[in-house]
Design a protein around this motif. Structure first.
Motif, short mmCIF file in Angstrom:
data_model
loop_
_atom_site.label_atom_id
_atom_site.label_comp_id
_atom_site.label_asym_id
_atom_site.label_seq_id
_atom_site.Cartn_x
_atom_site.Cartn_y
_atom_site.Cartn_z
N TYR A 176 0.82 -1.22 0.00
CA TYR A 176 0.00 0.00 0.00
C TYR A 176 0.85 1.27 0.00
N GLU A 183 -6.53 0.13 8.10
CA GLU A 183 -7.81 0.72 8.52
C GLU A 183 -7.91 2.23 8.19
N PRO A 184 -6.98 3.05 8.67
CA PRO A 184 -7.14 4.50 8.39
C PRO A 184 -6.90 4.88 6.93
N LYS A 185 -6.46 3.92 6.13
CA LYS A 185 -6.17 4.24 4.73
C LYS A 185 -7.29 3.81 3.81
N ARG A 186 -8.37 3.32 4.42
CA ARG A 186 -9.40 2.71 3.57
C ARG A 186 -9.92 3.65 2.49
N LEU A 187 -10.08 4.92 2.88
CA LEU A 187 -10.63 5.87 1.92
C LEU A 187 -9.64 6.12 0.77
N SER A 188 -8.40 6.37 1.14
CA SER A 188 -7.43 6.68 0.08
C SER A 188 -7.10 5.46 -0.77
N ALA A 243 -9.36 -1.03 -4.50
CA ALA A 243 -10.05 -2.07 -3.73
C ALA A 243 -9.86 -3.46 -4.34
N ARG A 293 -2.15 13.00 -7.54
CA ARG A 293 -3.05 14.01 -6.99
C ARG A 293 -2.40 15.40 -7.04
N ARG A 308 -9.37 3.26 -1.62
CA ARG A 308 -10.60 2.75 -2.26
C ARG A 308 -10.43 2.50 -3.78
#
Ligand code: IMP
Length: 439
Positions: free
Chosen positions: A108, A165-170, A175, A119, A172
């Motif tokens: 990751y 866990e805290p990276k789930r959004l970034s 996935a 970005r 996504r």
């Protein structure tokens, strides 16, 4: 006790690998203390070329103690590939030791590095996309996975889950990326653990034992002072501290363990990636230096930006690192130029003059280097082995640099081969030079 730190005094790629390889012959151990496989060094031995990324530069000496310190971030796949490649070419890597406390680059981290750059768009840093920044970020956030975690599958799985866990959004958008599957990732890393286990050690203790026994330990830096996250051209920097002070933190020794600090600089300047570069040469001269110096990245193959030697930045690096010696590499590349520029001050917006490296980003971005022109020389330097072999103009160039910086030049590189160096009298006074220059 003889600790010697070797650090980059510019924006990386100064030729530290060659110098470390050379000095390592006289040392009992080589310890890398920061960075990761964003670094790349090329070592030429006879006809054979070695490109290393994570391995300490002493690895080509059979059985030499070579340590990857706690401050390094390790991509275990890259490290194992490097071990396998060296072994298949007959190199004895039994002396390799890896700090149990070093942090691991995870799949990751690679994805986040590339995503972060994408970005930023036009504002991108130009990272090597090896996951270095995200790995150090996790280390600081206390979500890092360390080498020792590879040895316990249960702990490893838990830690990876917590880090994800805290990276789930970034994460996504990725996935469906198979490398992100918790179980597959855990299994893959456990396998790496089995491969590396025999090399994992308490490396700080190893360094203490050697230093306390009066042995010589080299602390090998990666990148360079101007890429330092605190002191470099932030945010166009790497995510660690390549300055000599970090050798203590990244290897687990104290400041008093380090006796000599060698700064490595090219006879000109290069940088890869984005960011300010006051002495950059655009046009045919810059292109010619790039071609003659082979200035293409070892890690990414990117063409390097080129420019005159920046003495303002070099003097800053000398003070930051309290350099005791300078090694100047690639002096031969400048042969054939009628005049050679050296930058002695910067001119900023509104014609403001800066004799010292400006701390303010906006000032630095607008600064251009003012150059003094020194006489060039036409001779090929490849066969020079003593100071008196060098043409007078080359000696004058070196004297000018040493005097401006206030640090003696110990060693000068005059070609890619390991024998293509000139030891100066100052170099002979060094812990390492006394033996090497006589040999
Ligand atoms: P990162 O270290 O991959 O995050 O990249 C951050 C910046 O440091 C970029 O400008 C890279 O080009 C630069 N960089 C990282 N490692 C090296 C190196 O070994 N030599 C030269 N530049 C480097």
């Amino acid at each position: 006790m003889s600790g010697v730190a070797i650090v980059g005094a510019q924006w990386g790629d100064e030729g530290k690998g060659k110098i470390t390889d050379l000095l390592a012959e006289q040392a009992d151990a080589v310890v890398r203390f920061q960075g990761g496989n964003n670094a790349g060094h090329t070592i030429v031995r006879g006809e054979v070329q070695w490109k290393l990324h994570l391995m300490p530069s002493g690895i080509l000496y059979p059985g030499k103690r070579c340590v990857i310190g706690n401050g390094v971030v390790i991509d275990p796949k890259v490290l194992i590939d490097e071990v396998d490649d060296l072994r298949s070419r007959g190199v004895d890597v039994s002396g390799l030791r890896i700090s149990a406390n070093a942090h691991l680059i995870m799949p990751y981290h690679l994805l986040l590095d590339s995503a972060g750059e994408a970005r930023l768009g036009k504002l991108q840093i130009g990272t090597t996309r090896r996951g270095i920044g995200p790995c150090y970020a996790d280390k600081a956030a206390r979500l890092g996975i360390r080498v020792q975690d590879l040895l316990d599958e249960k702990i490893l799985r838990k830690k990876i889950a917590a880090a994800l866990e805290p990276k789930r959004l970034s994460l996504r958008p990725y996935a469906r990326d198979p490398t992100l599957d918790l179980h597959a990732m855990t299994e893959e890393y456990v396998t790496y653990g089995h491969r590396l286990e025999r090399h994992i050690a308490d490396t700080a203790r190893l360094a203490w034992e050697m230093l306390d026994a009066g042995r010589t330990v080299l602390f090998e830096g990666a990148q360079g002072a101007m890429l330092d996250i605190d002191h470099g051209t932030y945010p166009f920097v790497t995510s660690s501290n390549p300055v000599a002070g970090a050798a203590c933190v990244g290897a687990g020794v104290g400041p008093r363990d380090i006796e000599e600090i060698w700064g490595i600089t090219k006879a000109y300047t290069t940088r890869v990636g984005s960011g300010p570069f006051p002495t950059e040469l655009h046009g045919p001269l810059g292109d010619a230096i790039r071609e003659r110096g082979g200035e293409f990245g070892t890690t990414t193959g990117r063409p390097r930006r080129t420019g005159w030697l920046d003495l303002v930045a070099l003097r800053y690096a000398a003070r930051l690192n309290t350099l005791t010696s300078l090694a100047i590499t690639k002096l031969d590349v400048l042969s054939g130029l009628k005049r050679i520029g050296v930058c002695t001050r910067y001119r900023g917006a509104d014609d403001a003059i800066f004799d010292h490296f400006p701390y303010h980003q906006s000032v630095l971005h607008q600064a251009t280097g003012e150059t003094e022109e020194l006489a060039g020389w036409s001779e090929d330097l490849g066969e020079c082995r003593t100071e008196s072999d060098l043409p007078g103009a080359a000696r004058d160039y070196l004297d000018y640099v040493a005097e401006f910086i206030g640090v003696p030049i110990a060693l000068v590189g005059v070609g890619p081969g390991r024998e293509q160096v000139v030891w100066t009298r100052a170099g002979g006074d060094s812990v390492l030079g006394a033996q090497a220059s006589v040999a």
